[in-house]
Write an enzyme that holds these catalytic residues in place. Structure first.
Site, PDB file in Angstrom:
ATOM      1  CG  HIS A  40      -1.723   1.240   1.401  1.00 33.77           C
ATOM      2  ND1 HIS A  40      -3.060   1.321   1.089  1.00 33.77           N
ATOM      3  CD2 HIS A  40      -1.376   2.478   1.876  1.00 33.77           C
ATOM      4  CE1 HIS A  40      -3.496   2.552   1.346  1.00 33.77           C
ATOM      5  NE2 HIS A  40      -2.488   3.266   1.834  1.00 33.77           N
ATOM      6  CD  GLU A  41       1.871   3.485   3.666  1.00 31.13           C
ATOM      7  OE1 GLU A  41       2.141   4.567   3.097  1.00 31.13           O
ATOM      8  OE2 GLU A  41       0.845   3.313   4.336  1.00 31.13           O
ATOM      9  CG  HIS A  91       0.442   6.306  -0.745  1.00 31.34           C
ATOM     10  ND1 HIS A  91      -0.640   6.811  -1.408  1.00 31.34           N
ATOM     11  CD2 HIS A  91      -0.051   5.697   0.379  1.00 31.34           C
ATOM     12  CE1 HIS A  91      -1.753   6.522  -0.735  1.00 31.34           C
ATOM     13  NE2 HIS A  91      -1.408   5.834   0.339  1.00 31.34           N
TER      14      HIS A  91
END
Length: 434
Positions: free
Chosen positions: A26-27, A30
């Site tokens: 998920h990170e 980003h």
């Protein structure tokens, strides 16, 4: 130590590791576009709290923290300077408590920003680039969910109910009392009266050919307490039997939140795995997306139930769980002696897929500090700037998300309280499989 505790621990660890990997990816969702768009990323961490390990690669520090129930990417310049301030210089105070929060946040934001970093600050990105960076995390979770659903349905298959009888109920018990044993006051189930047995394959109902469990279920429910002629095969021999179905309170097939009085026979189906195609995967994920959105909408109501469960009330099977609760359920699945290895892999993988689907959709809620709040700010910036161009007015510039920090702190506090409650209840009154 016996095999069952080891299997329980294995299931819990596999699920928690899967969640940790999902968080890490998920990170990355980003960080990767942020770096591609030229923004300066100074930190990438999985977890919160004390740093257990870290290393620096170029301008970014990568690491793991003590509590792996989250993560973060530090992108410089998420907040724009206060209007009227010189670039890189932020006023240290202002009147008003809420306004002061924004100014304090700006001060912290720019404390380590060097003059040469100014062109690479996040707030300077085009609105669509900001939206892509902030949507990258939730999109990764949705992709993980799709990949896991596909891995299960294309290889193992979907668990499908057949018209072959797996179990015959001894008595008729309303769905609200499911799980209890039969008593002398309970009426005998019609299937028991008719002499149906596990292994029988039901082929017709009241003269109509039956080809699926769904058809049979709807035919039984529509029959009420009328006589039913049931055709079935036993050991290759076709047989028929006539029995009155009874009326019983059961969960609605069309609305799981409703109960209705319907016809009841008292047979359970044999489940088999049938391999599916990508269309089935997409359709199933679409249906689960709708169900997940509804679950998110009912979260406040469900949290009331969970809070009551903290004080001894019965814990509903459909109440939300923390990672602690989810890992306990995964442990029960893998340690169960009633399931095969295929069943265990199937169930735990679908759990992890469903959790990723939930995390992805939940993060799209347009409220700070969730990713959806930043996405909403970027989209509003695009709309506002586009409208200014159409009217040939000066471009207003970046949306100042710092003005929404009080909302972010309030939402963050609510999420923290919810998390604490869920972890506590998952320890003292967990959801258990039946």
């Amino acid at each position: 130590m016996s095999a069952t505790p080891w299997l329980y621990a294995l299931g819990a660890v596999v699920l928690l590791l899967g969640l940790a990997v999902s968080i890490a990816l998920h990170e990355v969702g980003h960080m990767y576009p942020a770096k591609k768009f030229g923004a300066k990323v100074t930190q990438y961490f999985v977890g919160f709290g004390r740093t257990l390990w870290s290393t620096r690669r170029g301008e970014t520090e990568y690491g793991i923290k003590a509590f792996p129930l989250g993560g973060f990417v530090k992108i410089q310049g998420m907040l724009p300077p206060n209007p009227g301030d010189e670039p890189g210089v932020v006023r240290k105070s202002n009147t008003g408590m809420l306004t002061q929060l924004a100014f304090d946040a700006r001060s912290a934001e720019y404390e380590h920003v060097a003059p040469e970093d100014e062109p690479r600050l996040f707030y300077r990105l085009a609105w669509w680039k900001k939206a892509i960076v902030m949507a990258g995390g939730p999109v990764v979770n949705l992709v993980i969910a799709f990949v896991l659903f596909a891995a299960v349905f294309l290889t193992i298959g979907a668990s499908t109910a057949t018209t072959t009888v797996d179990s015959v109920s001894d008595c008729a018990i309303p769905s609200s009392e499911a799980g209890r044993t039969c008593t002398d006051e309970d009426p005998v189930a019609p299937a028991k009266q008719a002499g149906l047995e596990p292994g029988d394959t039901i082929t017709s109902f009241n003269g109509d050919e039956i080809s699926s469990w769904d058809e049979l279920t709807r035919a039984i429910r529509a029959n009420g307490d009328a006589p039913a002629t049931i055709g079935y095969e036993r050991d290759g021999t076709a047989q028929t039997v006539t029995v009155n179905t009874s009326v019983l309170a059961r969960t609605s097939l069309d609305d799981p939140d409703k109960t209705e009085n319907v016809g009841f026979l008292g047979v359970g189906p044999t489940q088999v795995y049938e391999r599916q195609d990508l269309l089935f995967v997409a359709s199933t994920m679409g249906d689960m997306t709708v169900q997940t959105v509804k679950a998110i909408g009912s979260l406040p109501e469900k949290m009331v139930e969970v809070t009551k469960a903290a004080f001894g009330a019965e814990r509903g099977q459909d109440t939300p769980m923390s990672p602690v609760g989810a890992s306990r359920v995964a442990g029960e699945i893998t340690s169960s002696e009633l399931t095969t290895v295929t069943d265990k892999v199937y169930s735990v993988t679908l759990m992890l897929a469903s959790l990723n689907l939930f995390v992805g959709l939940f993060n799209l809620i347009p409220l700070l500090p969730l990713d959806g709040g930043h996405i909403a700010g970027a989209l509003w910036e695009g709309i506002r700037n586009g409208w200014a161009r159409l009217r040939r007015r000066p471009i207003p510039g970046p949306v100042d998300v710092a003005t929404m920090l009080p909302v972010a702190y309030a939402v963050g506090a609510v999420l923290l309280v919810m998390g604490v409650i869920l972890v506590y209840v998952d320890i003292v009154n967990p959801v258990r499989l039946t």
